[in-house]
Structures are given as structure tokens and as C-alpha cells.
Enzyme design. Structure first.
Site, PDB file in Angstrom:
ATOM      1  N   LEU A  56      32.282 -26.996 -27.248  1.00  0.00           N
ATOM      2  CA  LEU A  56      32.846 -28.226 -26.667  1.00  0.00           C
ATOM      3  C   LEU A  56      34.322 -28.422 -26.987  1.00  0.00           C
ATOM      4  CD1 LEU A  56      29.671 -30.400 -27.229  1.00  0.00           C
ATOM      5  CD2 LEU A  56      30.568 -29.689 -25.017  1.00  0.00           C
ATOM      6  N   ASN A  82      32.912 -36.693 -18.674  1.00  0.00           N
ATOM      7  CA  ASN A  82      31.727 -36.278 -19.444  1.00  0.00           C
ATOM      8  C   ASN A  82      32.064 -36.503 -20.920  1.00  0.00           C
ATOM      9  OD1 ASN A  82      30.426 -33.993 -21.149  1.00  0.00           O
ATOM     10  ND2 ASN A  82      29.219 -33.905 -19.283  1.00  0.00           N
ATOM     11  N   CYS A 113      24.070 -33.006 -27.697  1.00  0.00           N
ATOM     12  CA  CYS A 113      24.829 -32.725 -28.918  1.00  0.00           C
ATOM     13  C   CYS A 113      24.087 -33.115 -30.181  1.00  0.00           C
ATOM     14  CB  CYS A 113      26.135 -33.491 -28.877  1.00  0.00           C
ATOM     15  SG  CYS A 113      27.069 -32.988 -27.484  1.00  0.00           S
ATOM     16  N   GLY A 226      21.916 -26.165 -12.389  1.00  0.00           N
ATOM     17  CA  GLY A 226      21.341 -24.999 -13.045  1.00  0.00           C
ATOM     18  C   GLY A 226      21.249 -23.798 -12.131  1.00  0.00           C
TER      19      GLY A 226
HETATM   20  C1  LIG Z   1      31.441 -22.330 -20.307  1.00  0.00           C
HETATM   21  C2  LIG Z   1      30.593 -23.564 -20.168  1.00  0.00           C
HETATM   22  C3  LIG Z   1      31.033 -24.770 -20.713  1.00  0.00           C
HETATM   23  C4  LIG Z   1      30.260 -25.938 -20.592  1.00  0.00           C
HETATM   24  N1  LIG Z   1      30.704 -27.119 -21.121  1.00  0.00           N
HETATM   25  C5  LIG Z   1      29.977 -28.264 -20.958  1.00  0.00           C
HETATM   26  C6  LIG Z   1      30.465 -29.517 -21.430  1.00  0.00           C
HETATM   27  O1  LIG Z   1      31.568 -29.623 -21.969  1.00  0.00           O
HETATM   28  N2  LIG Z   1      29.665 -30.621 -21.270  1.00  0.00           N
HETATM   29  C7  LIG Z   1      28.446 -30.549 -20.628  1.00  0.00           C
HETATM   30  O2  LIG Z   1      27.767 -31.578 -20.490  1.00  0.00           O
HETATM   31  N3  LIG Z   1      27.975 -29.372 -20.136  1.00  0.00           N
HETATM   32  C8  LIG Z   1      28.712 -28.246 -20.288  1.00  0.00           C
HETATM   33  N4  LIG Z   1      28.248 -27.055 -19.770  1.00  0.00           N
HETATM   34  C9  LIG Z   1      26.950 -27.023 -19.044  1.00  0.00           C
HETATM   35  C10 LIG Z   1      27.172 -27.061 -17.528  1.00  0.00           C
HETATM   36  O3  LIG Z   1      27.833 -28.234 -17.118  1.00  0.00           O
HETATM   37  C11 LIG Z   1      25.806 -26.932 -16.777  1.00  0.00           C
HETATM   38  O4  LIG Z   1      24.972 -28.027 -17.129  1.00  0.00           O
HETATM   39  C12 LIG Z   1      25.077 -25.624 -17.101  1.00  0.00           C
HETATM   40  O5  LIG Z   1      25.972 -24.556 -17.222  1.00  0.00           O
HETATM   41  C13 LIG Z   1      24.014 -25.264 -16.066  1.00  0.00           C
HETATM   42  O6  LIG Z   1      24.579 -25.121 -14.775  1.00  0.00           O
HETATM   43  P1  LIG Z   1      25.040 -23.671 -14.153  1.00  0.00           P
HETATM   44  O7  LIG Z   1      23.891 -22.740 -14.330  1.00  0.00           O
HETATM   45  O8  LIG Z   1      25.383 -23.976 -12.728  1.00  0.00           O
HETATM   46  O9  LIG Z   1      26.230 -23.244 -14.951  1.00  0.00           O
HETATM   47  C14 LIG Z   1      29.007 -25.878 -19.898  1.00  0.00           C
HETATM   48  C15 LIG Z   1      28.595 -24.659 -19.337  1.00  0.00           C
HETATM   49  C16 LIG Z   1      29.357 -23.512 -19.457  1.00  0.00           C
HETATM   50  C17 LIG Z   1      28.870 -22.229 -18.833  1.00  0.00           C
END
Ligand SMILES: Cc1cc2nc3c(=O)[nH]c(=O)nc-3n(C[C@H](O)[C@H](O)[C@H](O)COP(=O)(O)O)c2cc1C
Length: 286
Positions: A56, A82, A113, A226
Site C-alpha cells: 500500500l 480509496n 488491512c 476480479g
Molecule cells: C499492484 C496492485 C495494487 C493494488 N493496490 C490496492 C490498493 O491500494 N487498495 C485496494 O483497495 N486494492 C488494491 N489492489 C486490489 C485491486 O484494486 C483489485 O481489487 C484486485 O486486484 C482484483 O482485481 P483484478 O483481478 O482486476 O486486478 C491492488 C491490486 C494490485 C494488482
């Protein structure tokens, strides 16, 4: 919408995608103070996805307001902040300070978290602590509150209910699924943090299942997240019960994937004479 942490503060994508066509922009998770995140390596590619343990990392609320918000304010789509913290008080202060900000349209609360007061157990894995943190954020802001759920639980509907009862306006799901990748030569974890969050196509069926389960108990709207890589993937979430979707990992593969998905959904609807997306939300025929 762009998923938090996968689209920076949007400016990074300015030359790659027409930002004004997006449904909403969700920025990288914000904490009260700047956060350096975890040591590298922080990202590992896996079969059909990736593991990340960024930790984060972010510029903190103050610098976000000074350096990042002015650009975002000039864009047409709603901007969603967020937020996360290690204590309820941090979530409350973030919500109160963001409540005063022009140009932030909603707050997405990341409850994945660790809660320092609960021995590091995530807020979002226990209905009581999820309820408590959401209720306290709710008290501090009149902006819409979206609660982002973690999939690392045995029954996500219990957490969804707790968030709704505490005053959430909307639910977003899922965050990443905890995983571990090992280097068999060194027998060491591939990530310095040992475990990381799995995202990308590998998690899509889990996410669709969870959206479908939550849609059966929640009265408030759901945003599906997701592994969405295409319009067809997004439509699966919508049929399962999501009113909107967020795109995360796919942005790393194809930076203009978000607008491609918007176009693909429009084409799908037109070809079938479906008058609008709302008519297919939650229409899974079991
Ligand atoms: C590199 C990276 C950083 C992320 N940072 C955050 C974040 O700061 N806060 C959050 O709520 N989710 C964070 N996520 C989660 C994504 O927002 C999302 O919920 C998750 O990756 C699933 O979606 P996707 O499969 O389309 O990536 C992060 C995901 C990735 C891959």
C-alpha cells in the site's frame, strides 16, 4: 471503473486512454501519512495472474491533495478515494478530511488491512470489526461510502451484511486473494513479504461466485472486481448481480482495456436489442 492501485492517480494513463470515458476513477489506496510499502521483490507473475505485495505504498493524503487532486478535478468521471488504515481512528480521520474535499465524489473503504488493535487480523475478516470501522467512517462523511470486501474469509455474506447494516451505500468485491509463490532452487518465497495478493484472470470465478452470493443478501448495489479482462468477463459479473465493475490487473496488460470493455458491452447489448445494462443486472438463471 479503474480498480485502486492499478491505475496510479490516473495521470500515468493520460496518454494511453481517454480518461473522460471512464465510469469512475478510483485512486491508489490513501493513508494519512506517506507509506513506503514493502521491500522488493514486490510483484511476481503467476499462472493467469500476478501476486503483489506492494504494501500500500502511497504519497499520503496531504501530498495527494496538493499534487494529484488538481489534475483529477479537471476530469469528467467521478473520482473515488480509496482509504485504509491500521487503526479505526485513521479511517475516521481520512473520511473526515476527505469529506471536506471538492472533487472527491465517494470514498471506497479498503477493509482488507490489518487492524493493529486486533493483533493484525484484517478489519474485513470479522463482522464485528467490519461493522465498527464502517459505522465510524459513515459518521464522518456525507459522501457515498463504498466498502471493499476481502475474499479471504469463509463466508463473505456475513461481512457484506455487517457493512450494509453499518451504513455502507455500496459494496465492492473482491480484493486480492492471499497467495504464496516459492523459488524451488533457493526454497525462498518469491516475494520479500513472503505472501502477496493474487489478482488477474485466476481469481475471476471466485470473484463471480462471491458477487452472486452477496447479491442474494445485499440490498445496496455491488461493484464486481476480479480478473476482468474483457467485456464478456464484465458481463458475467453483471449477470451475477454487479451494477458496475472495476478493472485492475488488466490495465497492466492493455492500458486501454477499460474503454475497450465499455465498447464491448455496448456492442453486446446492441446486438441483442437489450435496452440497457440495468435490465441484465442479477439475472443469473439458476
Ligand atoms: C499492484 C496492485 C495494487 C493494488 N493496490 C490496492 C490498493 O491500494 N487498495 C485496494 O483497495 N486494492 C488494491 N489492489 C486490489 C485491486 O484494486 C483489485 O481489487 C484486485 O486486484 C482484483 O482485481 P483484478 O483481478 O482486476 O486486478 C491492488 C491490486 C494490485 C494488482
Amino acid at each position: 471503473m479503474t480498480a485502486s492501485g492499478t491505475f496510479g492517480y490516473a495521470r500515468e494513463f493520460e496518454h494511453l486512454v481517454d480518461l473522460n470515458r471512464l465510469g469512475a476513477i478510483i485512486v491508489k489506496g490513501l493513508s494519512l501519512s506517506p507509506t513506503r510499502g514493502n521491500p522488493p521483490p514486490r510483484i511476481v507473475e503467476t499462472s493467469c495472474g500476478m501476486l503483489n505485495a506492494i504494501g500500500l505504498e502511497n504519497v499520503g493524503l496531504e501530498r495527494f491533495v496538493e499534487d494529484k487532486l488538481p489534475f483529477l478535478q479537471r476530469l469528467k468521471p467521478p473520482i473515488i478515494a480509496n482509504i485504509y488504515g491500521k487503526l479505526e481512528e485513521e479511517y475516521m480521520e481520512l473520511a473526515a478530511r476527505i469529506d471536506d474535499l471538492e472533487g472527491i465524489d465517494a470514498i471506497e473503504v479498503n477493509i482488507s488491512c490489518p487492524n493493529v488493535k486486533a493483533g493484525g487480523l484484517a478489519f474485513g475478516v470479522d463482522p464485528t470489526s467490519a461493522y465498527s470501522v464502517v459505522q465510524r467512517v459513515r459518521e464522518k462523511t456525507s459522501k457515498p461510502v463504498i466498502v471493499k470486501l476481502t475474499p479471504n474469509v469463509s463466508d463473505i455474506t456475513m461481512i457484506a451484511r455487517a457493512a450494509e447494516d453499518a451504513g455502507a451505500d455500496c459494496l465492492s468485491l473482491i480484493n486480492t486473494i492471499t497467495g504464496l509463490a516459492i523459488d524451488i532452487e533457493t526454497r525462498r518465497p518469491k516475494l520479500a513479504n513472503i505472501t502477496g495478493g493474487l489478482s488477474g484472470p485466476a481469481i475471476k470465478p471466485v470473484a463471480v461466485r462471491m458477487v452472486w452470493q452477496v447479491a442474494q443478501v445485499a440490498k445496496i448495489p455491488i461493484i464486481g472486481i476480479g480478473g476482468i479482462m474483457s467485456a464478456e468477463d464484465a458481463l458475467e459479473f453483471i449477470i451475477a448481480g454487479a451494477s458496475a465493475v472495476q478493472i485492475g490487473t488488466a490495465n497492466f496488460v492493455n492500458p486501454s482495456v477499460t474503454t475497450d470493455i465499455i465498447d464491448g458491452i455496448v456492442t453486446f447489448l446492441r446486438e441483442r436489442d437489450i435496452p440497457g445494462i440495468k435490465t441484465i443486472v442479477g439475472t443469473l438463471d439458476t
